[in-house]
Design an enzyme around this catalytic site. Structure first.
Site, PDB file in Angstrom:
ATOM      1  N   SER A 194      26.064   8.101  25.640  1.00 30.59           N
ATOM      2  CA  SER A 194      26.451   7.128  24.623  1.00 30.59           C
ATOM      3  C   SER A 194      25.416   6.008  24.511  1.00 30.59           C
ATOM      4  CB  SER A 194      27.856   6.582  24.934  1.00 30.59           C
ATOM      5  OG  SER A 194      28.410   5.904  23.842  1.00 30.59           O
ATOM      6  N   ASP A 325      32.301  14.420  17.074  1.00 26.88           N
ATOM      7  CA  ASP A 325      32.267  13.136  17.797  1.00 26.88           C
ATOM      8  C   ASP A 325      32.781  12.031  16.871  1.00 26.88           C
ATOM      9  OD1 ASP A 325      31.501  10.660  19.000  1.00 26.88           O
ATOM     10  OD2 ASP A 325      29.874  11.644  20.062  1.00 26.88           O
ATOM     11  N   HIS A 354      33.717  12.599  22.052  1.00 28.54           N
ATOM     12  CA  HIS A 354      32.702  11.650  22.524  1.00 28.54           C
ATOM     13  C   HIS A 354      32.784  11.522  24.041  1.00 28.54           C
ATOM     14  CE1 HIS A 354      29.818   8.404  22.211  1.00 28.54           C
ATOM     15  NE2 HIS A 354      30.568   7.662  23.000  1.00 28.54           N
TER      16      HIS A 354
END
Length: 405
Positions: A194, A325, A354
């Site tokens: 991320s 995502d 995610h």
């Protein structure tokens, strides 16, 4: 049978939805989930692809049927492994700024290293980080170290500078430190998740031919910060994700507010405005923009977007993103730049959410991304013809203390 159902229509109200749900579950069990793989067909890339069967398909937990549920259950389901760390603090600038690095174990001489970069306000306490450490250390005997963003991982902020998605200098200092203690011959790999994935991507592009890593894995990155932020401001996303992320950022600021509440310091934030932030964009506007001197939040997002750096990467790099995502849209990934760069392999999975990638009927341990990272590093070590065998000798254990200048 039919006459009975006509006389008892309330049964149909239950039977029909249950039948549809079971049929859909069976279909999700038997269907295929082929991944989209984007790369140049070089001999090096074909070797890596042949060595990594996990690249071909990600089979999600069948009853988790969309990216939102996958993302949420990825946080709720997996247990937190018990891992102890040895923490050192690394000075990263001339203003007294430090970051915390958590070593899973002390490295042995020539033992390959895996540097892990966490997501927004995360750290070595997160499940996805710990499961990555467990699989990498058990399957490949990698020595793992987690590099925390400033003030994260229950570490103390030591200067009036928060972390920032556009700042790669702290990662650069971490890699330089690790290289200084393990030597030039030891392979160092990095995986980012991320926020950490975006910083890692930008770092790789900035370093270009000078990068001292032997491979990198970029997982669930936001390649276009404008796109990701706009996506988080949709009605559903604000309520499901944005508010929670903003709450975490405000909690982070409160933990370190002594650095920003002194009106006599060079940097003074309006904490009242910052604490009233409703979205990530609000927080970035009131905190990151003034700290780092950006013109406005759009300028910051442009500088933090790593998509423009992909073309400059010059070490073997794997990109892993899910098409569903809900936080970092895959549309921000420039396919053409990947096809023009022989160092990059990109995998787009049909599902995964995610930073989740749950698999199996009852997912409580390793996730698909863990397996992909281990497969890729194993293939890279084989490609490098690198061999290492642990010697259980105290003299071969490396001192991880900060080298004196």
């Amino acid at each position: 049978m039919w006459s009975y159902l006509k006389d008892n229509s309330n049964i149909l109200v239950v039977l029909i939805p249950c039948t549809i749900a079971i049929a859909r579950l069976i279909w999700r069990i038997i269907k295929r989930y082929p991944s989209i793989i984007i790369m140049q067909s070089t001999e090096e890339n074909k070797f890596l692809l042949n060595q990594c069967s996990s690249f071909i398909e990600y089979r999600p937990t069948p009853w988790i049927f969309n990216g939102h549920l996958m993302t949420i259950f990825g946080v709720l389901f997996r247990q937190l492994p018990q891992i102890s760390f040895e923490r050192i603090f690394l000075t990263v600038d001339n203003t007294g700024g430090t970051i915390a690095l958590d070593w899973h174990t002390r490295p042995y001489y020539r033992q390959p290293i895996l540097l892990i970069l966490h997501g927004l306000t995360g750290g070595s306490h997160d499940e996805y980080v710990r499961w990555m450490i467990l699989l990498a250390s058990s399957k490949l005997d990698l020595c793992c170290v987690v590099a925390h963003a400033r003030g994260c991982g229950q570490s103390k902020l030591t200067s009036p500078k928060s972390f920032c998605a556009a700042n790669t200098n702290d990662l650069r200092a971490s890699v330089k430190y690790i290289r200084s203690i393990v030597g030039e011959e030891t392979p160092i790999f990095a995986v980012g998740y991320s926020l950490g994935a975006g910083i890692l991507t930008k770092f790789l592009g900035e370093e270009n031919n000078q990068c001292s890593l032997q491979g990198a894995i970029v997982c669930c990155a936001s390649f276009d910060m404008h796109l990701s932020t706009n996506n988080l401001e949709q009605w559903f996303h604000i309520r499901m994700y944005n508010r929670r992320l903003t709450s975490n950022l405000i909690r982070y600021l409160r933990q370190h507010e002594e650095h920003f509440s002194n009106p006599n310091s060079n940097l003074y934030l309006n904490l009242n405005h910052a604490y009233q932030s409703k979205t990530v964009r609000d927080f970035d506007t009131h905190v990151v923009v003034p700290i780092y001197g950006y013109r406005d939040v759009e300028h910051y997002y442009t500088e933090a977007s790593p998509n423009k750096w992909l073309k400059y990467i010059r070490i073997p790099t794997l990109i892993l993103n899910a098409i569903d995502d809900p936080i970092c849209p895959i549309d921000g990934l420039p396919n053409d730049d990947i096809l023009q760069n022989s160092y990059i392999i990109a995998i787009k999975t049909l599902e995964g959410g995610h930073v989740s990638y749950l698999q199996g009927w009852w997912p409580k341990s390793y996730s698909y991304d863990n397996i992909v990272v281990v497969d890729y590093i194993k293939a890279r070590l084989k490609q490098m013809n690198y061999q290492w065998k642990k010697q259980f000798d105290q003299r071969s254990i490396i001192d991880i203390s900060i080298p004196k200048e």
